[in-house]
Design a protein around this motif. Structure first.
Motif, short mmCIF file in Angstrom:
data_model
loop_
_atom_site.label_atom_id
_atom_site.label_comp_id
_atom_site.label_asym_id
_atom_site.label_seq_id
_atom_site.Cartn_x
_atom_site.Cartn_y
_atom_site.Cartn_z
N ILE A 84 0.80 -1.14 -0.29
CA ILE A 84 -0.07 -0.07 -0.03
C ILE A 84 0.74 1.29 -0.10
N ASN A 85 1.97 1.25 0.98
CA ASN A 85 3.02 2.44 0.92
C ASN A 85 3.57 2.43 -0.45
N THR A 86 4.07 1.36 -1.00
CA THR A 86 4.79 1.73 -2.11
C THR A 86 4.23 2.08 -3.27
N TYR A 87 2.92 1.60 -3.29
CA TYR A 87 2.40 1.73 -4.92
C TYR A 87 1.04 2.59 -4.73
N VAL A 88 0.85 3.25 -3.43
CA VAL A 88 0.00 4.08 -3.40
C VAL A 88 0.25 5.34 -2.64
N VAL A 89 0.60 5.21 -1.43
CA VAL A 89 0.59 6.41 -0.47
C VAL A 89 1.94 7.29 -1.24
N ILE A 90 3.13 6.49 -1.15
CA ILE A 90 4.60 7.41 -1.68
C ILE A 90 4.37 7.99 -2.87
N PRO A 91 3.81 7.33 -3.91
CA PRO A 91 3.76 8.10 -5.21
C PRO A 91 2.70 9.05 -5.21
N VAL A 92 1.53 8.95 -4.52
CA VAL A 92 0.68 10.42 -4.47
C VAL A 92 1.46 11.40 -3.60
N PHE A 93 2.10 10.95 -2.17
CA PHE A 93 2.75 11.96 -1.58
C PHE A 93 3.89 12.66 -2.23
N THR A 94 4.69 11.96 -3.18
CA THR A 94 5.77 12.47 -3.78
C THR A 94 5.22 13.33 -5.02
N ILE A 123 -0.26 19.05 2.53
CA ILE A 123 -0.16 17.82 1.48
C ILE A 123 -0.75 16.57 2.39
N ILE A 124 -0.49 16.32 3.72
CA ILE A 124 -1.16 15.46 4.76
C ILE A 124 -2.56 15.58 4.64
N LEU A 125 -2.81 16.79 4.87
CA LEU A 125 -4.56 17.19 4.63
C LEU A 125 -5.08 16.55 3.47
N ILE A 126 -4.60 16.98 2.38
CA ILE A 126 -5.19 16.42 1.10
C ILE A 126 -5.07 15.20 0.97
N LEU A 127 -3.88 14.32 1.65
CA LEU A 127 -3.90 12.78 1.35
C LEU A 127 -4.80 12.33 2.44
N THR A 128 -4.94 12.78 3.16
CA THR A 128 -5.93 12.40 4.36
C THR A 128 -7.65 12.34 3.52
N ILE A 129 -7.82 13.62 3.00
CA ILE A 129 -9.19 13.70 2.40
C ILE A 129 -9.37 12.65 1.29
N LEU A 130 -8.25 12.49 0.53
CA LEU A 130 -8.28 11.67 -0.59
C LEU A 130 -8.66 9.92 -0.11
N LEU A 156 -4.87 2.27 7.72
CA LEU A 156 -4.65 2.98 8.85
C LEU A 156 -3.40 2.46 9.31
N ILE A 157 -2.93 1.09 9.08
CA ILE A 157 -1.64 0.41 9.67
C ILE A 157 -0.59 0.95 8.80
N ALA A 158 -0.95 0.91 7.42
CA ALA A 158 0.40 1.29 6.52
C ALA A 158 0.76 2.99 6.66
N MET A 159 -0.14 3.60 7.00
CA MET A 159 -0.08 5.20 7.38
C MET A 159 0.75 5.13 8.57
N PHE A 160 0.58 4.34 9.63
CA PHE A 160 1.23 4.24 11.16
C PHE A 160 2.79 3.92 10.63
N THR A 161 3.02 2.82 9.55
CA THR A 161 4.46 2.84 9.53
C THR A 161 4.99 3.99 8.54
N PHE A 162 4.31 4.70 7.71
CA PHE A 162 4.84 5.50 6.72
C PHE A 162 5.29 6.61 7.29
N PHE A 163 4.47 7.35 8.05
CA PHE A 163 4.98 8.90 8.75
C PHE A 163 6.08 8.58 9.46
N PRO A 164 6.46 7.88 10.28
CA PRO A 164 7.50 7.88 11.24
C PRO A 164 8.88 7.67 10.40
N SER A 165 8.79 6.96 9.03
CA SER A 165 9.77 6.75 8.15
C SER A 165 9.82 7.65 7.19
#
Length: 696
Positions: free
Chosen positions: A425-435, A447-454, A525-534
């Motif tokens: 989820i982080n590799t193929y969804v969250v990180i590309p959108v975040f980048t 950016i976090i606000l927009i990502l959360t809304i999406l 939710l768990i994917a975001m938990f691992t993404f933000f601290p890293s």
């Protein structure tokens, strides 16, 4: 004897006489030999006298003095002399001169030869130091002339990275990241002098040579390349060539040599590599950075696994398989040594620094790596490496796979993004959108606000389905209460459960209807938990009152150490975490009202309210960006809940339940199995009661 034989013998005699005549020593050489013999005889005499008198206990022997002179005259004349562990000696006009630095005192070499010194203990220490230095030089063999020298620094720099190389050991001693700031320094330094040491150990049948003991001669080949070289006493050469790759965090390191087959026999097909590092702090929050520090390594092969030592406590591993790379990694930065060929396994050791240690606040852990690489003494370039010294940034690490065209380096595994599903989820969804959002928006808070809304928009159908299921359950609550009153007591538990499940089936409702959509949201939710601290992009980024979205947003802190609280909660309060907790309590209250849980067990209700408080303790030390995300996510969820109340007409839901009841409904396989299990359990209970009556 014939005439020809006699003539031949005469000519041979003339040749020998001529050779002896022309190579006879000069008067000066004869005088020097006599002086050395007299000096040796005098030393032996004084040593004997000292032993007889019970004076100075230790003296240099005649053999040691002779070997000392040999060392002082061997090798390159520009390096002649001894400079090792405080012993600094040279030969001047045939006389040994110099000084021995013992730390608390300095002793002139002339005093070493004096048996009548007033301080016998100091004298003996000086003699012991000279003997130790002499032994070191003797062990170094043809490398001995490189034991002395000047510790110079050579600097290479590009836009991303600045490195310093020391002539002592020929290694990289400082690596500064030009674009990153530390909490207590202008730039992040992956390591500084004294924190990072690596060396190669060569050997033959009688000796071993550790490159950290020698002074290399630097040659700057161009702006980005420097050669650190050792010239041996027999003319052989061994060196390390460093090339700083333009515009990157990569340093090319190559072993270059010439004539080493005269030093290392061909049967020695590997060279030992020792790497020790004190992992320095780069972040203000030591606790979380320490939890993310370990030695990582990748097995050789395109499908080789990436593993690591334990991130908590001490750990050591003995790896038998061949490795492609070994890394010392902390939360946001890593030093990765990548072999062109491979590492022959290795012994990896990770140790935490004790709280009683003076370095506790400055460093995280002590790392030690002992391994070897394939080697051939007759090759000009027997081994080559890449040294990555940079950030744990996903796009950057992913881009460096090009340095290994035949194998996926998987350097992105240095970033802990969770187990396989969450990492996907982080590799193929969250990180590309975040980048992608980062290219157009400067504020990472936005950016976090927009990502959360999406994310909430994508999950909104599940949220609606969950609320609809809760509405059905709420409307069925009076009938469920009636069933509970009709079949009270433990003896009717199975009957009560059966009737309740029949009611759910007839109404087209399910007690799991509200949970299932929530479970489907859990991976995100768990994917975001691992993404933000890293997420290193959040490092140093401010938003509202948070100075750094990768660290806790402390609004209040204290220094006193409170048992348990300081260990788990920390010595501060994070505002985003506090807001998340308050919002979570409000959402829990709203959710319980929606589910009409007034009749639920009081203990369960309190447990529901305790969970947000547990999250407060758990998340207080985490990145403020993570707490901010959950805070926004909960606010949106509350808004969605109220929106569902507006759009979901309970009268229509009631009519739908009535419609479902009117339909002929076939029992599902699950219901059939459940009823059969209930029937068998009831039958077993009846038989048990009969047996009990017979016993009475």
């Amino acid at each position: 004897m014939d005439k020809k034989t006699l003539t031949g013998l005469l000519l041979m005699g003339l040749v020998i006489f001529g050779f002896t005549w022309f190579n006879r020593p000069s008067e000066a050489e004869l005088a020097e030999r006599q002086r050395i013999q007299d000096s040796i005889a005098l030393v032996e005499k004084k040593a004997h006298q000292a032993a007889v008198k019970g004076g100075v206990a230790d003296m240099l022997t005649a053999d040691e003095l002779s070997r000392l002179k040999s060392v002082l005259t061997a090798g390159d004349s520009t390096k002649a002399g001894i400079d090792k562990d405080g012993v600094k000696l040279s030969l001047k006009n045939g006389v040994i001169a110099g000084q021995i630095d013992l730390g608390d005192a300095k002793v002139d070499f002339a005093e070493v030869l004096n048996d009548s010194t007033a301080n016998a203990a100091l004298h003996n220490r000086a003699v012991a130091a000279v003997k130790q230095a002499l032994e070191t030089y003797n062990k170094s063999g043809m490398f001995a002339s490189n034991l002395s020298g000047e510790d110079k620094v050579v600097t290479l720099k590009n836009d991303s990275l600045t490195i310093e190389l020391s002539t002592k050991g020929g290694t990289i001693t400082r690596a500064s990241l030009n674009a990153y700031k530390a909490f207590n320094a202008p730039h992040v330094e992956v390591f500084t002098p004294g924190e990072n040491q690596y060396s190669f150990v060569l050997g033959n049948d009688t000796q071993t040579f550790d490159t950290k003991d020698y002074y290399f001669t630097p040659t700057q080949l161009n702006d980005s390349t420097v050669l650190m070289q050792l010239v041996l006493d027999n003319g052989a050469k061994w060196g390390l060539k460093y090339t700083l790759v333009p515009g990157s965090y990569m340093v090319r390191m190559e072993i270059v040599q010439e004539g080493m087959e005269t030093v290392v026999p061909s049967k020695y097909n590997s060279i030992e590599l020792n790497w020790n590092q004190k992992m320095a702090r780069h972040e203000e929050g030591k606790m979380f950075e320490e939890r993310n520090s370990a030695i990582y390594y990748k097995m050789l092969g395109s499908d080789g696994d990436v593993e690591n030592t334990s991130e908590s406590g001490d750990d050591d591993e003995n790896i038998k398989e061949r490795l492609k790379w070994i890394a010392t990694k902390n939360q946001f930065f890593s030093a990765v040594l990548i072999a062109d060929s491979c590492f022959n396994g290795g012994i990896l050791d990770s140790k935490e620094i004790s709280k009683d240690d003076a370095d506790y606040q400055k460093y995280l852990k002590n790392f030690s790596v002992r391994t070897s690489v394939p080697y051939a003494s007759n090759k000009a370039n027997p081994a080559s490496f890449y040294f990555y010294l940079g950030p744990n940034r996903y796009p950057t690490l992913s881009d460096y796979d090009k340095y290994s065209p035949n194998e996926d380096l998987q350097l992105t595994r240095l970033i802990p993004l969770g187990w396989t599903l969450f990492r996907w989820i982080n590799t193929y969804v969250v990180i590309p959108v975040f980048t992608w959002l980062g290219k157009y928006i400067g504020s990472y808070g936005i950016i976090i606000l927009i990502l959360t809304i999406l994310i909430k928009l994508i999950l909104s159908p599940l949220t609606y389905k969950s609320y609809l299921s809760q509405a059905k359950m709420r409307l069925l609550t009076p009938e469920i209460n009636a069933i509970n009153e009709k079949y009270p007591g433990d003896e009717n538990a199975m009957k009560r459960q059966q009737k309740t499940m029949e009611l759910y089936s007839m109404a087209g409702a399910s007690p799991f209807g509200g949970c299932l959509p929530m479970l489907l949201q859990m991976p995100i939710l768990i994917a975001m938990f691992t993404f933000f601290p890293s997420c290193i992009e959040l490092r140093g980024q401010s938003f509202l009152w948070a100075a750094d979205l990768s660290a806790p947003d402390k609004i209040f802190e204290w220094t006193a150490q409170i048992p348990l609280i300081s260990s788990y909660f920390g010595n501060h309060i994070s505002l985003f975490c506090l807001l998340m907790t308050v919002t979570n309590i409000l959402y829990t209250h709203l959710s319980m009202q929606s589910q009409n849980q007034q009749s639920a067990m009081p203990g369960m209700k309190w447990m529901m309210y305790m969970m947000p408080l547990m999250f407060l303790v758990f998340f207080n030390n985490y990145a403020s960006g993570l707490s901010y995300y959950y805070f926004i996510s909960l606010l949106i969820t509350i808004a969605q809940t109220y929106s569902c109340r507006l759009f979901v007409n309970e009268e229509k839901v009631r009519a739908k339940i009535a419609e479902n009841r009117a339909k002929p409904r076939k029992k599902s396989g699950f219901m059939a199995r459940l009823e059969e299990a209930q029937r068998m359990q009831q039958q077993a209970m009846k038989e048990q009661e009969k047996r009990n009556k017979r016993r009475r």
